[in-house]
Design a protein around this motif. Structure first.
Motif, PDB file in Angstrom:
ATOM      1  N   TRP A 174       0.854  -1.181   0.000  1.00  0.00           N
ATOM      2  CA  TRP A 174       0.000   0.000   0.000  1.00  0.00           C
ATOM      3  C   TRP A 174       0.894   1.237   0.000  1.00  0.00           C
ATOM      4  O   TRP A 174       1.790   1.362   0.836  1.00  0.00           O
ATOM      5  N   TYR A 192      -9.740  -3.068  -4.201  1.00  0.00           N
ATOM      6  CA  TYR A 192      -8.924  -3.077  -2.988  1.00  0.00           C
ATOM      7  C   TYR A 192      -9.022  -4.424  -2.281  1.00  0.00           C
ATOM      8  O   TYR A 192      -8.063  -4.872  -1.633  1.00  0.00           O
ATOM      9  N   GLU A 235      -6.010  -6.974  -1.290  1.00  0.00           N
ATOM     10  CA  GLU A 235      -5.856  -7.622   0.016  1.00  0.00           C
ATOM     11  C   GLU A 235      -5.635  -9.126  -0.140  1.00  0.00           C
ATOM     12  O   GLU A 235      -4.825  -9.730   0.570  1.00  0.00           O
TER      13      GLU A 235
END
Length: 484
Positions: A16, A191, A195
Motif C-alpha cells: 500500500w 482493494y 488484500e
C-alpha cells in the motif's frame, strides 16, 4: 453494508503506497444517490511506479524463475484468498453498480475464483516448448512460448470483478505482470482483490492497481513500459485505444460493445423461449455487452411474442439490488440512466410502440432506475435497434423467412453475441453458423471459460477465455537447430 468505504492508498509493488496527489474520486450509490466512499486518483508518477514494479517482477526469480507448476501454485493460493473474500467483494460491487446481489455472488464472487483456478490448471498442462521438423531445410525448430511482458488491463463497471479476472488470470498463467485500472464507478472492490494478493503472498509487482478515469487509462495505454493492452468497454473508447496501440505497434485485446440478436424460429416453444430471454436479454439490468436485445420474431407469430415478451418484462421484480428477489436493479449512474431514457425517447419519436415501461418506476423516487421497456413495431433501421442502449430495453422486430432473419441479425455494425431459439438443435446450429458474430447460443447463452470469447466488426479485436485467452498473453520464439 451501509458504512462508507474510504481508501487513501494505492496498491503498487505488493504494498500500500500513498498517492502522489491529494485528489480523490467519490463513489455514489446508484440506489441511494448518495456517496458511499472514495479513493485516491493516481497521478502519472503513480502509474510510472506501477509499471516499473511490473517490469521488476519480470526480472526477479520469485516470479520469472518459477516453473509453470510453481506459478500455478501461486495462482491457487491467490484464488483461495479471493474465495475467502467473495461475499465482501460481491456486496461491494452491488453497492457500487447496482448489480442484483444474487448475480453478484455468482459472477463477481464465485466465478472469479473458478476462472483463476481454471488458468492455474491450464498453465500446468500447456507445454512451454514444442519441437517441429524444419521445412524445407532438414533440421528441427524449437517453438517457445514466453510471457508477453507487462499488461495494462482496463476493466469496465458492469462486471468489474470477473472482467478484471478475464485479464489477470491468463496474464498470470503466462508469467506476465499486470497493471490493472478499474472503472472509477467500481474501484472499491479492487482493494479487496489487492488484500487477497497480499494474503496469498503474490510476488511484489506481479499485480498493481492504479485508479482514475479515461485520462489515467490513456496514459497507461501509451506507456512505453506496457507491452500489451487488454480492454473491455465501449466501442468509442476501444477505437481510441486501438489507434494508440497501432501507432506504437503494441498488441491489444479489445472486447467492445454489442447489439446482438435473438432469432426466434417458427418452431420455438414460446414459454421456454421467453423465459430464457429474461437471462439472455436482460441480465444485470441489460448492462451486459452480449445481450440479445434485438428480438427477431416470425411475422405471423409477432403478436404472440409481443404479448409474451411484454408480460415477461413487466413481471420482473425491480428494486433494491441487495434484496435477493430483485432482478432489475438501478443502472450504474445518473448519466447512464439519462442516456437510456434519452434513447427510449428517441425510439418513441421514430415510431416505436412501447408495450411496457418507457420511463422511471412510479414507486421508486430515489435511485437510478429505468423500467424494463419493450418496443414493438420496430424497424431494424431505427436508432433503438441499432445503438447499444446498455439498459433494460428490448426491440421486437418481425421477419419474413429464415434468410430474412439472418440478414437482419447480420445488419449491424456489431457482432459480439446472439442466440437462436428452436426445438430443433441442428437447425439452430445451422443458423448459428450463418450469423456474423464472435459467440452465439442455441436456446440459451452461457459463457464457457474453456472457449474463446470476443467480437467481430465493431465489437472488438482478439479473444479472451480458453487456451486462446492464454495464448494472447504469450509471444512465440522460434529457435532453429542445424541437424547434427
Amino acid at each position: 453494508m451501509t458504512a462508507r468505504i474510504d481508501r487513501d492508498t494505492l496498491f503498487i509493488g505488493g504494498q500500500w503506497r500513498a498517492p502522489s496527489t491529494s485528489d480523490t474520486i467519490p463513489v455514489v450509490s446508484p440506489l441511494t444517490e448518495k456517496e458511499i466512499g472514495s479513493f485516491p486518483k493516481s497521478a502519472t508518477t503513480d502509474i510510472d511506479s506501477a509499471v516499473a514494479a511490473g517490469r521488476s517482477a519480470l526480472r526477479r526469480a520469485d516470479w520469472a524463475g518459477l516453473s509453470p507448476t510453481e506459478r500455478a501454485q501461486v495462482m491457487r493460493r491467490f484464488a483461495d484468498e479471493i474465495e475467502k473474500r467473495s461475499e465482501d467483494r460481491a456486496v461491494t460491487v452491488t453497492r457500487q453498480n447496482g448489480m442484483p446481489i444474487e448475480l453478484s455472488r455468482a459472477v463477481e464472487g464465485a466465478a472469479t475464483v473458478t476462472l483463476l483456478r481454471y488458468y492455474a490448471d491450464l498453465t500446468e498442462s500447456t507445454p512451454l516448448e514444442e519441437v517441429r521438423e524444419s521445412q524445407p531445410v532438414p533440421g528441427t525448430t524449437i517453438v517457445r512460448r514466453e510471457p508477453i511482458g507487462v499488461v495494462g488491463a482496463i476493466a469496465p463497471w458492469n462486471f468489474p470483478a470477473v472482467l478484471s479476472m478475464f485479464k489477470i488470470a491468463p496474464a498470470l498463467a503466462a508469467g506476465c505482470a499486470v497493471v490493472l485500472k478499474p472503472s472509477p464507478e467500481t474501484t472499491l472492490d479492487s482493494y479487496i482483490l489487492a488484500e487477497a494478493a497480499i494474503a496469498a503472498e503474490l510476488p511484489e509487482g506481479v499485480l498493481n492497481i492504479v485508479t482514475g478515469g479515461p485520462d489515467v487509462g490513456q496514459y497507461l495505454v501509451a506507456h512505453p513500459g506496457i507491452d500489451k493492452v487488454a480492454f473491455t468497454g465501449s466501442t468509442t473508447a476501444g477505437r481510441h485505444i486501438g489507434r494508440t496501440c497501432g501507432e506504437l505497434l503494441k498488441p491489444a485485446t479489445l472486447e467492445l460493445g454489442g447489439k446482438s440478436a435473438a432469432l426466434i424460429l417458427d418452431d420455438a416453444d414460446v414459454e421456454q423461449t421467453v423465459t430464457g430471454l429474461a437471462t439472455a436479454s436482460l441480465l444485470n439490468t441489460g448492462q451486459t455487452c452480449y445481450m440479445s436485445t434485438r428480438i427477431l420474431v416470425p411475422r405471423k407469430q409477432s403478436q404472440t411474442y409481443i404479448d409474451a415478451i411484454t408480460a415477461m418484462a413487466a413481471s420482473l421484480p425491480v428494486g433494491d439490488p441487495m434484496d435477493s428477489s430483485t432482478y432489475i436493479g438501478p443502472v450504474v449512474s445518473a448519466q447512464q440512466r439519462d442516456r437510456v431514457l434519452s434513447l427510449i425517447e428517441q425510439g418513441r419519436s421514430e415510431g416505436g410502440k412501447i408495450t411496457t415501461g418507457g420511463g422511471r418506476p412510479a414507486d421508486l423516487d430515489t435511485g437510478y432506475f429505468v423500467e424494463p421497456t419493450v418496443f414493438a413495431s420496430v424497424e431494424n433501421t431505427s436508432s433503438i435497434a441499432r445503438q447499444e442502449v446498455f439498459g433494460p430495453v428490448l426491440s421486437i422486430i418481425a421477419y419474413d423467412g429464415l434468410d430474412d432473419a439472418v440478414a437482419l441479425a447480420n445488419d449491424s455494425e456489431y457482432g459480439l453475441g446472439g442466440t437462436v431459439w428452436t426445438t430443433d438443435q441442428d437447425r439452430g446450429v445451422d443458423v448459428a453458423r450463418r450469423v456474423e458474430t464472435g459467440s452465439f447460443g442455441v436456446n440459451s447463452y452461457n459463457l464457457d471459460w474453456g472457449s474463446p470469447f470476443g467480437g467481430v466488426k465493431a465489437s472488438g479485436v482478439g479473444r479472451e477465455l480458453g487456451p486462446e485467452g492464454l495464448a494472447s498473453y504469450q509471444q512465440l520464439k522460434s529457435i532453429f537447430l542445424q541437424p547434427n
